[in-house]
Design a protein around this motif. Sequence first.
Motif, PDB file in Angstrom:
ATOM      1  N   GLU A  25       0.818  -1.213   0.000  1.00 57.80           N
ATOM      2  CA  GLU A  25       0.000   0.000   0.000  1.00 57.80           C
ATOM      3  C   GLU A  25       0.853   1.263   0.000  1.00 57.80           C
ATOM      4  OE1 GLU A  25      -2.608  -0.303   3.315  1.00 57.80           O
ATOM      5  OE2 GLU A  25      -3.906  -1.812   2.383  1.00 57.80           O
ATOM      6  N   LEU A  26       2.014   1.203   0.666  1.00 59.42           N
ATOM      7  CA  LEU A  26       2.892   2.371   0.739  1.00 59.42           C
ATOM      8  C   LEU A  26       3.897   2.418  -0.406  1.00 59.42           C
ATOM      9  CD1 LEU A  26       3.586   2.347   4.591  1.00 59.42           C
ATOM     10  CD2 LEU A  26       2.035   3.853   3.337  1.00 59.42           C
ATOM     11  N   ASN A  27       3.843   1.398  -1.300  1.00 64.29           N
ATOM     12  CA  ASN A  27       4.718   1.339  -2.469  1.00 64.29           C
ATOM     13  C   ASN A  27       6.190   1.459  -2.070  1.00 64.29           C
ATOM     14  OD1 ASN A  27       5.243   1.088  -5.213  1.00 64.29           O
ATOM     15  ND2 ASN A  27       5.211   3.299  -5.557  1.00 64.29           N
ATOM     16  N   MET A  28       6.595   0.625  -1.121  1.00 65.24           N
ATOM     17  CA  MET A  28       7.962   0.691  -0.589  1.00 65.24           C
ATOM     18  C   MET A  28       8.835  -0.469  -1.049  1.00 65.24           C
ATOM     19  SD  MET A  28       7.749   2.120   3.299  1.00 65.24           S
ATOM     20  CE  MET A  28       7.567   3.874   3.601  1.00 65.24           C
ATOM     21  N   LYS A  29       8.286  -1.387  -1.835  1.00 70.31           N
ATOM     22  CA  LYS A  29       9.099  -2.518  -2.271  1.00 70.31           C
ATOM     23  C   LYS A  29      10.279  -2.027  -3.101  1.00 70.31           C
ATOM     24  CE  LYS A  29       6.001  -6.452  -2.083  1.00 70.31           C
ATOM     25  NZ  LYS A  29       5.487  -7.632  -2.788  1.00 70.31           N
ATOM     26  N   GLY A  30      11.436  -2.635  -2.867  1.00 65.77           N
ATOM     27  CA  GLY A  30      12.647  -2.251  -3.566  1.00 65.77           C
ATOM     28  C   GLY A  30      13.601  -1.442  -2.720  1.00 65.77           C
ATOM     29  N   GLN A  31      13.119  -0.876  -1.609  1.00 64.46           N
ATOM     30  CA  GLN A  31      14.001  -0.135  -0.719  1.00 64.46           C
ATOM     31  C   GLN A  31      14.893  -1.097   0.061  1.00 64.46           C
ATOM     32  OE1 GLN A  31      12.345   3.082   1.561  1.00 64.46           O
ATOM     33  NE2 GLN A  31      10.681   3.438   0.110  1.00 64.46           N
ATOM     34  N   ARG A  32      16.033  -0.605   0.498  1.00 60.81           N
ATOM     35  CA  ARG A  32      17.040  -1.456   1.115  1.00 60.81           C
ATOM     36  C   ARG A  32      16.513  -2.160   2.363  1.00 60.81           C
ATOM     37  NH1 ARG A  32      22.569  -1.988   1.173  1.00 60.81           N
ATOM     38  NH2 ARG A  32      23.494  -2.589   3.158  1.00 60.81           N
ATOM     39  N   PHE A  33      15.838  -1.404   3.233  1.00 58.14           N
ATOM     40  CA  PHE A  33      15.397  -2.003   4.491  1.00 58.14           C
ATOM     41  C   PHE A  33      14.294  -3.032   4.281  1.00 58.14           C
ATOM     42  CE2 PHE A  33      11.985   1.031   4.090  1.00 58.14           C
ATOM     43  CZ  PHE A  33      10.934   0.517   4.836  1.00 58.14           C
ATOM     44  N   VAL A  34      13.541  -2.925   3.175  1.00 57.07           N
ATOM     45  CA  VAL A  34      12.456  -3.874   2.907  1.00 57.07           C
ATOM     46  C   VAL A  34      13.030  -5.276   2.691  1.00 57.07           C
ATOM     47  CG1 VAL A  34      10.607  -4.476   1.303  1.00 57.07           C
ATOM     48  CG2 VAL A  34      10.913  -2.103   2.011  1.00 57.07           C
ATOM     49  N   GLU A  35      14.143  -5.368   1.971  1.00 64.15           N
ATOM     50  CA  GLU A  35      14.768  -6.674   1.757  1.00 64.15           C
ATOM     51  C   GLU A  35      15.219  -7.286   3.076  1.00 64.15           C
ATOM     52  OE1 GLU A  35      17.879  -6.445  -1.078  1.00 64.15           O
ATOM     53  OE2 GLU A  35      16.637  -5.616  -2.682  1.00 64.15           O
ATOM     54  N   LEU A  36      15.762  -6.455   3.970  1.00 63.88           N
ATOM     55  CA  LEU A  36      16.173  -6.950   5.284  1.00 63.88           C
ATOM     56  C   LEU A  36      14.970  -7.438   6.074  1.00 63.88           C
ATOM     57  CD1 LEU A  36      18.349  -7.345   7.477  1.00 63.88           C
ATOM     58  CD2 LEU A  36      17.909  -4.982   8.195  1.00 63.88           C
ATOM     59  N   VAL A  37      13.872  -6.692   6.026  1.00 70.84           N
ATOM     60  CA  VAL A  37      12.658  -7.081   6.753  1.00 70.84           C
ATOM     61  C   VAL A  37      12.124  -8.413   6.242  1.00 70.84           C
ATOM     62  CG1 VAL A  37      10.230  -6.472   7.149  1.00 70.84           C
ATOM     63  CG2 VAL A  37      12.002  -4.740   7.416  1.00 70.84           C
ATOM     64  N   PHE A  38      12.097  -8.601   4.925  1.00 74.79           N
ATOM     65  CA  PHE A  38      11.613  -9.870   4.369  1.00 74.79           C
ATOM     66  C   PHE A  38      12.504 -11.030   4.814  1.00 74.79           C
ATOM     67  CE2 PHE A  38       9.333  -7.795   0.516  1.00 74.79           C
ATOM     68  CZ  PHE A  38       8.216  -7.583   1.318  1.00 74.79           C
ATOM     69  N   GLY A  39      13.822 -10.803   4.855  1.00 79.80           N
ATOM     70  CA  GLY A  39      14.716 -11.842   5.335  1.00 79.80           C
ATOM     71  C   GLY A  39      14.461 -12.183   6.793  1.00 79.80           C
ATOM     72  N   ILE A  40      14.234 -11.163   7.615  1.00 78.84           N
ATOM     73  CA  ILE A  40      13.929 -11.383   9.033  1.00 78.84           C
ATOM     74  C   ILE A  40      12.627 -12.165   9.185  1.00 78.84           C
ATOM     75  CG2 ILE A  40      13.309 -10.213  11.196  1.00 78.84           C
ATOM     76  CD1 ILE A  40      15.197  -7.940  10.345  1.00 78.84           C
ATOM     77  N   LEU A  41      11.622 -11.839   8.377  1.00 80.16           N
ATOM     78  CA  LEU A  41      10.331 -12.539   8.461  1.00 80.16           C
ATOM     79  C   LEU A  41      10.475 -14.017   8.117  1.00 80.16           C
ATOM     80  CD1 LEU A  41       7.986  -9.861   6.850  1.00 80.16           C
ATOM     81  CD2 LEU A  41       8.002 -10.573   9.240  1.00 80.16           C
ATOM     82  N   ILE A  42      11.326 -14.330   7.118  1.00 77.32           N
ATOM     83  CA  ILE A  42      11.542 -15.735   6.755  1.00 77.32           C
ATOM     84  C   ILE A  42      12.113 -16.496   7.944  1.00 77.32           C
ATOM     85  CG2 ILE A  42      12.938 -17.272   5.318  1.00 77.32           C
ATOM     86  CD1 ILE A  42      12.726 -15.167   3.094  1.00 77.32           C
ATOM     87  N   VAL A  43      13.143 -15.933   8.572  1.00 77.78           N
ATOM     88  CA  VAL A  43      13.759 -16.607   9.717  1.00 77.78           C
ATOM     89  C   VAL A  43      12.794 -16.666  10.890  1.00 77.78           C
ATOM     90  CG1 VAL A  43      15.727 -16.598  11.292  1.00 77.78           C
ATOM     91  CG2 VAL A  43      16.027 -15.854   8.932  1.00 77.78           C
ATOM     92  N   GLU A  44      12.017 -15.613  11.104  1.00 81.08           N
ATOM     93  CA  GLU A  44      11.028 -15.609  12.190  1.00 81.08           C
ATOM     94  C   GLU A  44      10.011 -16.728  12.026  1.00 81.08           C
ATOM     95  OE1 GLU A  44       8.914 -12.039  12.881  1.00 81.08           O
ATOM     96  OE2 GLU A  44      10.469 -11.154  14.150  1.00 81.08           O
ATOM     97  N   ASP A  45       9.568 -16.958  10.802  1.00 84.81           N
ATOM     98  CA  ASP A  45       8.604 -18.037  10.564  1.00 84.81           C
ATOM     99  C   ASP A  45       9.202 -19.388  10.941  1.00 84.81           C
ATOM    100  OD1 ASP A  45       6.698 -16.284   9.717  1.00 84.81           O
ATOM    101  OD2 ASP A  45       7.028 -16.599   7.580  1.00 84.81           O
ATOM    102  N   ILE A  46      10.494 -19.571  10.633  1.00 86.33           N
ATOM    103  CA  ILE A  46      11.141 -20.831  10.992  1.00 86.33           C
ATOM    104  C   ILE A  46      11.255 -20.952  12.508  1.00 86.33           C
ATOM    105  CG2 ILE A  46      13.150 -22.290  10.603  1.00 86.33           C
ATOM    106  CD1 ILE A  46      11.444 -21.438   8.106  1.00 86.33           C
ATOM    107  N   VAL A  47      11.643 -19.867  13.164  1.00 84.39           N
ATOM    108  CA  VAL A  47      11.750 -19.881  14.624  1.00 84.39           C
ATOM    109  C   VAL A  47      10.386 -20.124  15.252  1.00 84.39           C
ATOM    110  CG1 VAL A  47      12.386 -18.517  16.652  1.00 84.39           C
ATOM    111  CG2 VAL A  47      13.780 -18.395  14.588  1.00 84.39           C
ATOM    112  N   ALA A  48       9.328 -19.604  14.633  1.00 87.10           N
ATOM    113  CA  ALA A  48       7.977 -19.818  15.158  1.00 87.10           C
ATOM    114  C   ALA A  48       7.619 -21.299  15.156  1.00 87.10           C
ATOM    115  CB  ALA A  48       6.960 -19.029  14.330  1.00 87.10           C
ATOM    116  N   VAL A  49       8.017 -22.001  14.099  1.00 83.99           N
ATOM    117  CA  VAL A  49       7.772 -23.447  14.058  1.00 83.99           C
ATOM    118  C   VAL A  49       8.498 -24.132  15.215  1.00 83.99           C
ATOM    119  CG1 VAL A  49       8.026 -25.544  12.685  1.00 83.99           C
ATOM    120  CG2 VAL A  49       7.471 -23.388  11.559  1.00 83.99           C
TER     121      VAL A  49
END
Length: 735
Positions: free
Chosen positions: A140-164
């Motif tokens: 909605e905020l059209n922020m994809k492609g910014q540097r911090f967004v890639e870091l956030v997506f990487g953190i979310l992937i690892v968080e999902d694994i830790v959640a399991v």
Amino acid sequence: MIHLPPLIYDLGIILVVGALVTLLFKKLRQPVVLGYLVAGFLVSQHFPYLPTIQDKASVHTWAEIGVIFLLFGLGLEFSFKKLVKVGGSAGFTAVFEVIFMVGLGYLVGRLIGWNSIDSLFMGGVLSISSTTIIVRAFQELNMKGQRFVELVFGILIVEDIVAVLLLVLLPSLAMSEGLSMGSLATVTFRMVFFILLWFVVGIFLLPVFLRKIRSLLEEEITLIVSIALCFMMVAVSAMAGFSPALGAFVMGSLLAETPEGHRVEKLINPVKNLFAAVFFVSVGTMIDPKIIIEKPGLILLLTLVTIFGKFISTYLGALLSGQSRKTSMQSGMSLAQIGEFSFIIASLGMTLKVTSDFIYPLAVAVSAVTTFTTPYLIKSSSWFSERVDKVLPESFKAALDSYKSSFERQGSRSVSSIIVEAYGMKIVVNAVVILALTFGFKLYATEFLRMLFPDFRHIQRVSLGVCMVMSVPFFWGLVKGRPAKKFIHDLDIMARLRRLIPGVTIARVLLAVFLLSVMVAQFVSLRVASGALVGAILIMSVLAYRYGEVVYKFFEGEFLSNLTEREREEISKRDEITQLALPWDASISLIEVASDSSWAGKSLRDLKFKENYSVTIASVIRGARRFFAPSGDFILWPYDKIVCFGSDSELQDLNHKVEQERASKIIEVETPKYRMGSFVVQKDDIYDGKTIRETGIRESQKILVVCVERGANRILGPSAGTVLQASDLVWFVSE
């Protein structure tokens, strides 16, 4: 009147109310997950103005199936290789943040008078951010492609694994005799061992099974087979003492490594969405508005703990992993909420009756509040970062910049990191297989032999002998296995590894002796084991010398082949139309120019494909038009498809650089047919002594010269200024 079973009646209510409420939430641009929870509240006993579900036990069973499919779908999206690509910064930040929030939630719970189990579960609830909410906010905020967004997506992937992992650890700790480091270490070791063991077994067996039945895998059969595999692993996980969710996740991640992974993910998605809706609606029925009304102060406290705790922990974790101040700040403000996994963790505690009833409604309330604050936090993160940066002392900012730059310096790698990357995974995998064989024979094979030969007195020794013979290849791999293949061509690292061989070999031998002693001790008494160990070492050494290397290399080759099958098949599918029968290592690859690519609007001469990537542009496809052998003045447009010619290594290097730069992406499209031909330049003919440009061969005959063989020399991708000589063998491509 025909009798309608309560289960069908309840399912109808859940889906009708869920559909209406989620349509409303979609219209209001709110997360669909919250709509399911509201729908669950509306059909619960706490809201008497609508029909209420009748058979709670059956709906609860459907909800458990929903969790299984949710985790199975997550595993299909995950892939073990994806975790490796996330990067160390995202992995460190995610683990740091989760540990920080679990500890903070536990501390806050104890300070306000909760028991240790409630506090621990609340820490788990507050530690996992919502992927759904964050992705929606970025879109909605059209922020994809910014540097911090890639870091956030990487953190979310690892968080999902830790959640399991939390879904396994928290119930095990809650049902143990008490919280202690010993019980935590035991449960963690068992879980990691289970995952590694089934990763090895699954990668070795699953691709072979799927290859055997691939010709039979229509959509319906593929769906049934994948669900059957999922529930088989669920049963195995339950028998091993773990949650069914872990088994579903493991099988999903194993299937993700196979060529069928994408297809299974697509087929399973509607089933997953259906059962996920039932799950979230069912957990919505557990929302007790009285608890929310009675505890507004507690909701506010937990909301503030979530926002500030996740902001601080992510900010610190990102800084410590070498990210800039602004990126760390924006990442922290983006992850300050909880979502779907938090509901699963909270509902799991209620289902197992190990937590108080107020935990789940509090989790839902905190999630609802932080869902609405998330877009505003993300939107203001850049402004807030600039304001904070202005008030920070210059000496502090200089120290942070110096720390960050230390991560960017290209220095020599540490000895420990080289050893871990070169031998770590090989040692861990072989050790896991040896332990699995040891305890498998101890628990199952010995009892089976006793049933077959009840009067035989040496069952234990026979079991030990067979176990030793079967584990010989893996002992050989543990002690003698070569370093990872990616280091083989790195002369500097290989030279350093050769100097480290004596110490590394001693450590590997000691580990092998320890594992062998564990094996021997499982089958003979301690009094006998000390003497038997010496004999076992001698026997294992002889067996390893005779056949250990051959058998181990077979297993390792099959394992690595299965592990990379998906990538190899994708390359094969992409190239099967454009593949040419060449007499050397060369082929054609297709690359699409992305809409935001740095290539768009530039000429081929400016991009210098030949100089930068050592490949030749054979043609450019633009919509329905094809430009064969384009000149250097040709301008690339977004969504142009470039047909590149070169050696396999050069094309792989180009594809790798493209992925790194995120300037364009490889896609599968229908490509034109190409013909490879050749001719020999005769003495005194029209080509002899002329450059390729002077011959006009590209303009007049619409063919592209891709190689010139001159005696023992080969000029691959010759420039337009290359002079042709008599007896040259000229290879060309034409449509």
